[in-house]
Structures are given as structure tokens and as C-alpha cells.
Design an enzyme around this catalytic site. Structure first.
Site, mmCIF file in Angstrom:
data_model
loop_
_atom_site.group_PDB
_atom_site.id
_atom_site.type_symbol
_atom_site.label_atom_id
_atom_site.label_comp_id
_atom_site.label_asym_id
_atom_site.label_seq_id
_atom_site.Cartn_x
_atom_site.Cartn_y
_atom_site.Cartn_z
ATOM 1 N N ARG A 103 -0.149 2.769 -0.264
ATOM 2 C CA ARG A 103 0.385 3.714 0.729
ATOM 3 C C ARG A 103 1.747 3.243 1.192
ATOM 4 N NH1 ARG A 103 -3.570 5.247 5.538
ATOM 5 N NH2 ARG A 103 -3.122 3.110 6.137
ATOM 6 N N THR A 107 5.569 6.708 5.368
ATOM 7 C CA THR A 107 5.101 8.091 5.171
ATOM 8 C C THR A 107 3.582 8.180 5.047
ATOM 9 O OG1 THR A 107 5.180 7.932 2.766
ATOM 10 C CG2 THR A 107 7.217 8.591 3.878
ATOM 11 N N ASP A 199 -7.856 -3.646 7.090
ATOM 12 C CA ASP A 199 -7.271 -3.399 5.761
ATOM 13 C C ASP A 199 -8.224 -3.956 4.703
ATOM 14 O OD1 ASP A 199 -5.756 -3.908 3.297
ATOM 15 O OD2 ASP A 199 -4.059 -3.172 4.459
ATOM 16 N N ASP A 202 -6.734 -6.464 2.022
ATOM 17 C CA ASP A 202 -6.425 -7.781 2.590
ATOM 18 C C ASP A 202 -7.697 -8.561 2.915
ATOM 19 O OD1 ASP A 202 -3.685 -7.659 2.391
ATOM 20 O OD2 ASP A 202 -3.430 -6.718 4.356
#
Ligand code: PRP
Ligand code: URA
Length: 208
Positions: A103, A107, A199, A202
Site C-alpha cells: 500500500r 494514497t 501491521d 511487520d
């Protein structure tokens, strides 16, 4: 919502809660992701077509059933990699495709960097796996890519979904059912799912 399947088996909910906990380190996060994905697969595959075959037990001839078609697992990199072992443990003959998307931080739109899919994708039942369905941009893009490669029977499996992402994916691909262990509350200003689990990439790979 039509086409949204929330799998609420107690074992799945138990493992998902441990995954969400920020005290869970990357080693346990990986193990829990694998275990949870395996449990979800029972539900995802429950309507897959079977084919009757004749076999011989050590005693007699008999008829049995096997899966009618091959299965393709398509992982959205990076975090989808965390789901592959749990899936392959149960369907060890599956073919595996990879779609690299990240991603854009500003945006939140998916950026494609790698696609490698099985050549016989159109003849297989396709399961796309990614732990997180947030804005839905990555999921929708991945489905578009596998459709472009000829896939017809597609299911999308994630661990945590946001209502925004479910809406985007269902609107873009109403023929693709979504399977998730949880439908969370909303996205925050940075496109992260709340309460979510942070995340996923991660946490899986210990990169933060
Ligand atoms: C995460 C996740 C999904 C995507 C979901 O990947 O694994 O692919 O975000 O977000 P969306 O629904 O808003 O598109 P990320 O882009 O962080 O890449 P990574 O797995 O390589 O860390
Ligand atoms: N990607 C993640 O890994 N987590 C989120 O909450 C949203 C997108």
C-alpha cells in the site's frame, strides 16, 4: 452481509485474540497465524465439489470421494506468506501463486510489484489469502489479477476485515465470497483496522 462469512469457532476466536495482543511476539504470531488459517480452511472448503472414485481397501473394493479439482492458493505478499503453511498442511498438493502488492503510504492504493500464478489456474478452485482486508484495495486488485489469468471459482480468506474493505471487495467482485475470523469496527486515519492487530507483515516477520 451477503457473501461475507465470519467464522466464529471458539478455537479460531481464541487464537485470534492471542494474535491481536501486542505482547505476542513474531514467533508466536507466526505459529498462531498458521494454526488459525488451517482451522479456517475447513469452513472455506466445505462446499467444494467431490468426485467419486473406486479404491481397494486391504479387504474389499469400495467407492470413495476425493476433491474434484486441484486447488490454487494465491498469497498476497508479504503477509499472505504467513498463511501458506497452514493451508498447505491440509491441501499439500495445492499449487501456489504469489501476488506482490504494497500500500502506498499516502494514497493507501495498492502498488503491484510481482505476479506469478499457476498456468492451470482456470481449472482450479482458487483461494486468495491475506490476513488483512482494510480499505479493500489490495484484495480487489488481487481478485482482478487472478480473474485476468482466467480464474473463475475464487474465494478470499483473511483473518481480520474492516467494514470498509468488505464493502469495496463485495462491490468490485460480488461473485467472490469473503471468509474472515472477525469483522472489526472501522479504519483509523492511516488505513489501519481498529481494533485490528497492527501491521500483519511487520508482526509476522519481526520487521518493526
Ligand atoms: C497489508 C496487508 C494487505 C493490505 C491490506 O499489506 O497484508 O495486503 O495491507 O490493506 P488494504 O485492504 O487497505 O489494501 P501491506 O501493504 O502493509 O504490505 P506488506 O504485507 O508487504 O507489509
Ligand atoms: N494492513 C495491515 O497489516 N494492518 C492493517 O490494520 C491494515 C492494513
Amino acid at each position: 452481509m451477503n457473501g461475507l462469512n465470519i467464522i466464529q469457532h471458539p478455537l479460531i476466536q481464541h487464537k485470534l485474540t492471542l494474535l491481536r495482543d501486542k505482547k505476542t511476539d513474531h514467533m508466536d504470531f507466526r505459529r498462531l497465524t498458521k494454526e488459525l488459517t488451517g482451522f479456517m480452511l475447513y469452513e472455506v472448503m466445505k462446499d467444494y465439489p467431490l468426485q467419486e472414485i473406486e479404491i481397494e481397501t486391504p479387504l474389499v473394493k469400495t467407492k470413495g470421494h476425493i476433491l474434484a479439482r486441484e486447488i490454487s492458493l494465491v498469497l498476497i505478499l508479504r503477509a499472505g506468506l504467513g498463511m501458506v503453511d497452514g493451508l498447505l498442511e491440509l491441501v499439500s498438493n495445492a499449487r501456489v501463486g504469489h501476488i506482490g502488492l504494497y500500500r502506498d503510504e499516502k494514497t493507501l492504493k495498492p502498488v503491484e510489484y510481482y505476479v506469478k500464478l499457476p498456468t492451470n489456474l482456470p481449472e482450479t478452485d482458487v483461494i486468495i489469502a491475506d490476513p488483512m482486508l482494510a480499505t479493500g484495495g489490495s484484495g480487489a486488485k488481487a481478485v482482478t489479477l487472478v480473474k485476468k489469468a482466467g480464474a473463475k471459482d475464487i474465494k478470499f480468506v483473511c483473518m481480520v476485515a474492516a467494514p470498509e474493505g468488505v464493502q469495496v471487495l463485495r462491490r468490485a467482485h460480488p461473485d467472490v465470497p469473503i471468509y474472515t475470523a472477525a469483522l472489526d469496527d472501522q479504519l483509523n486515519d492511516h488505513g489501519y483496522i481498529l481494533p485490528g492487530l497492527g501491521d500483519a507483515g511487520d508482526r509476522l516477520f519481526g520487521t518493526k
